[in-house]
Write an enzyme that holds these catalytic residues in place. Structure first.
Site, short mmCIF file in Angstrom:
data_model
loop_
_atom_site.label_atom_id
_atom_site.label_comp_id
_atom_site.label_asym_id
_atom_site.label_seq_id
_atom_site.Cartn_x
_atom_site.Cartn_y
_atom_site.Cartn_z
N ARG A 238 46.11 43.23 47.86
CA ARG A 238 45.85 41.90 47.31
C ARG A 238 46.75 41.70 46.09
O ARG A 238 46.83 42.57 45.22
CB ARG A 238 44.39 41.76 46.90
CG ARG A 238 44.12 40.53 46.04
CD ARG A 238 42.66 40.39 45.69
NE ARG A 238 42.51 39.75 44.38
CZ ARG A 238 41.33 39.45 43.83
NH1 ARG A 238 40.21 39.72 44.47
NH2 ARG A 238 41.28 38.90 42.63
N ASP B 105 38.46 46.42 44.15
CA ASP B 105 39.05 46.02 42.88
C ASP B 105 40.44 46.66 42.69
O ASP B 105 41.29 46.54 43.55
CB ASP B 105 38.11 46.36 41.72
CG ASP B 105 36.87 45.48 41.70
OD1 ASP B 105 36.84 44.48 42.44
OD2 ASP B 105 35.93 45.80 40.97
N HIS C 292 40.60 46.37 50.34
CA HIS C 292 41.74 45.73 49.68
C HIS C 292 41.77 46.15 48.22
O HIS C 292 40.76 46.25 47.55
CB HIS C 292 41.76 44.22 49.88
CG HIS C 292 40.67 43.42 49.23
ND1 HIS C 292 40.60 43.21 47.87
CD2 HIS C 292 39.62 42.75 49.77
CE1 HIS C 292 39.54 42.44 47.60
NE2 HIS C 292 38.94 42.16 48.73
N TYR D 132 32.37 41.52 55.39
CA TYR D 132 33.05 41.80 54.13
C TYR D 132 32.04 42.08 53.03
O TYR D 132 30.97 41.43 52.97
CB TYR D 132 33.88 40.58 53.75
CG TYR D 132 34.57 40.63 52.41
CD1 TYR D 132 35.64 41.48 52.19
CD2 TYR D 132 34.18 39.80 51.36
CE1 TYR D 132 36.31 41.52 50.97
CE2 TYR D 132 34.83 39.81 50.14
CZ TYR D 132 35.90 40.67 49.94
OH TYR D 132 36.54 40.69 48.74
N ASP E 119 35.99 45.23 49.16
CA ASP E 119 36.75 44.94 47.94
C ASP E 119 36.60 46.13 47.00
O ASP E 119 35.50 46.42 46.52
CB ASP E 119 36.17 43.67 47.31
CG ASP E 119 36.80 43.29 45.98
OD1 ASP E 119 37.70 44.00 45.51
OD2 ASP E 119 36.37 42.28 45.40
N ASP F 281 31.87 39.63 37.40
CA ASP F 281 32.95 40.36 38.05
C ASP F 281 34.08 40.57 37.06
O ASP F 281 35.12 39.93 37.11
CB ASP F 281 33.42 39.55 39.26
CG ASP F 281 34.50 40.27 40.06
OD1 ASP F 281 34.60 41.50 39.94
OD2 ASP F 281 35.24 39.58 40.80
N GLU G 118 43.84 45.44 44.52
CA GLU G 118 44.56 44.35 43.86
C GLU G 118 45.48 44.85 42.75
O GLU G 118 45.40 46.01 42.33
CB GLU G 118 43.57 43.34 43.31
CG GLU G 118 42.71 43.87 42.20
CD GLU G 118 41.46 43.03 41.98
OE1 GLU G 118 41.24 42.64 40.82
OE2 GLU G 118 40.72 42.78 42.94
N GLU H 171 46.08 36.04 46.76
CA GLU H 171 44.91 35.38 46.17
C GLU H 171 45.25 34.05 45.53
O GLU H 171 46.35 33.85 45.01
CB GLU H 171 44.27 36.32 45.14
CG GLU H 171 43.04 35.77 44.43
CD GLU H 171 41.86 35.47 45.34
OE1 GLU H 171 42.00 34.65 46.26
OE2 GLU H 171 40.78 36.06 45.12
N CYS I 158 37.66 37.60 38.20
CA CYS I 158 37.68 36.87 39.46
C CYS I 158 39.07 36.28 39.68
O CYS I 158 39.69 35.74 38.75
CB CYS I 158 36.63 35.77 39.44
SG CYS I 158 36.76 34.61 40.84
N ASN J 283 41.73 33.70 51.62
CA ASN J 283 40.40 33.75 50.99
C ASN J 283 39.90 32.32 50.78
O ASN J 283 40.30 31.65 49.83
CB ASN J 283 40.50 34.49 49.65
CG ASN J 283 39.15 34.60 48.97
OD1 ASN J 283 38.10 34.44 49.59
ND2 ASN J 283 39.17 34.88 47.67
#
Length: 295
Positions: free
Chosen positions: A157, A86, A112, A42, A84, A57, A114, A187, A122, A209
């Site tokens: 996500r 975002d 993924h 990942y 990831d 982040d 989100e 999440e 985060c 996660n």
């Protein structure tokens, strides 16, 4: 015909239940993860921001920042890579589509996306804001439609649990599956029962996660298997350990005027050469030099 990275990722999810997916902050760590026996790796968006850019982040890093690290990893490691991305790196469906096509082109197996707003944070921090369910569904539709490899995995996500509650988060997840998501990443989950409820509702693989120092307890693989979780993610475990080790070494050298007191905590030169297959490259170079001399 050689299977694509996406096909390898799907196969890994089927063969190892739940599939352990470990974070690799760089190409070297990808090789170490493979050596340890993991079947998938990942790349964390927060890891790219902190590790490659030295930034938080908070939606600061961009597509090219992530692609640089993706390419470096996939160039040397054949484990399927989940990335990831975002919120998709842009406000429109065209941005999401470009992101997905670029991930495939650079050798990723899955990504993924989100449902936070563009100025994301985060998933285990307070103050998150999410887009409407309709906008998230549009992101997933755009991602699914953009696939140039049908086996590339689109994972949705949702951060809705902390914002709107469990029922709303599950509702979003179901809508994302209907829009084309292959897997779901809920999440900041706080109980095993919540994972079970997601899995029962969406009927596709669920990712847990298990990040340190966050909202989710450090559940074991066996506990998560009992909750019908399909994938277990450890996004930054090695990165955190690496950072702590670096701080200790820097502090010791500055304090003691020598590294003698921390040498036993270091990977040796021989170990490094073994992990990156140094001698194979050197032998190839020697052979080329020998050929040149014999001409």
């Amino acid at each position: 015909m050689k299977p694509t990275p996406g096909a390898l990722f799907r196969r890994a999810v089927q063969e190892e239940s739940p599939l352990q997916v470990v974070g690799a902050i760089n190409a070297n760590h990808a090789l170490l993860a493979k050596r340890a026996g993991f079947k998938a790796i990942y790349l964390s968006g927060g890891g790219v921001a902190a590790g490659s850019l030295g930034l938080p982040d908070l939606g600061i890093s961009n597509l090219d920042d992530v692609l640089t690290d993706v390419r470096r990893i996939t160039d040397v490691c054949d484990l399927p890579l989940l990335v990831d991305v975002d919120t998709g790196f842009g406000a429109s469906a065209f941005n999401v589509a470009r992101t997905v096509r670029s991930m495939i082109k650079f050798g990723a197996a899955a990504c993924h996306i989100e449902d936070q707003v563009g100025a994301k944070r985060c998933g285990h921090r307070p103050g998150k804001e999410i887009v409407s369910k309709g906008e998230m569904v549009d992101r997933i539709k755009a991602a699914a439609d953009a696939r140039t490899d049908e086996d590339f995995v689109i994972m949705a996500r949702t951060d809705a649990l902390a914002v709107e509650g469990l029922d709303a988060a599950i509702d979003r997840a179901v809508a994302c599956v209907e829009a084309g998501a292959d897997m779901i990443f809920p999440e900041a989950i706080t109980s095993l029962e919540m994972y079970s409820q997601f899995a029962k509702a969406v009927k596709v693989p669920i990712l847990a996660n298990i990040t340190e120092f966050g909202s989710t307890p450090l559940f074991t693989v066996e506990e998560l298997k009992g909750a019908d979780v399909g994938l277990v993610l450890y996004p930054l475990s090695a990165f955190r350990a690496m950072n702590k080790a670096a701080e200790n070494v820097y502090g010791a050298i500055r304090r003691d005027g020598t590294q003698k007191n921390v040498v036993d905590t270091m990977q040796t030169r021989a170990e490094l050469y073994d992990r990156i297959d140094y001698h194979k490259y050197e032998q190839h170079l020697d052979a080329l030099f020998a050929q040149a001399k014999n001409k």
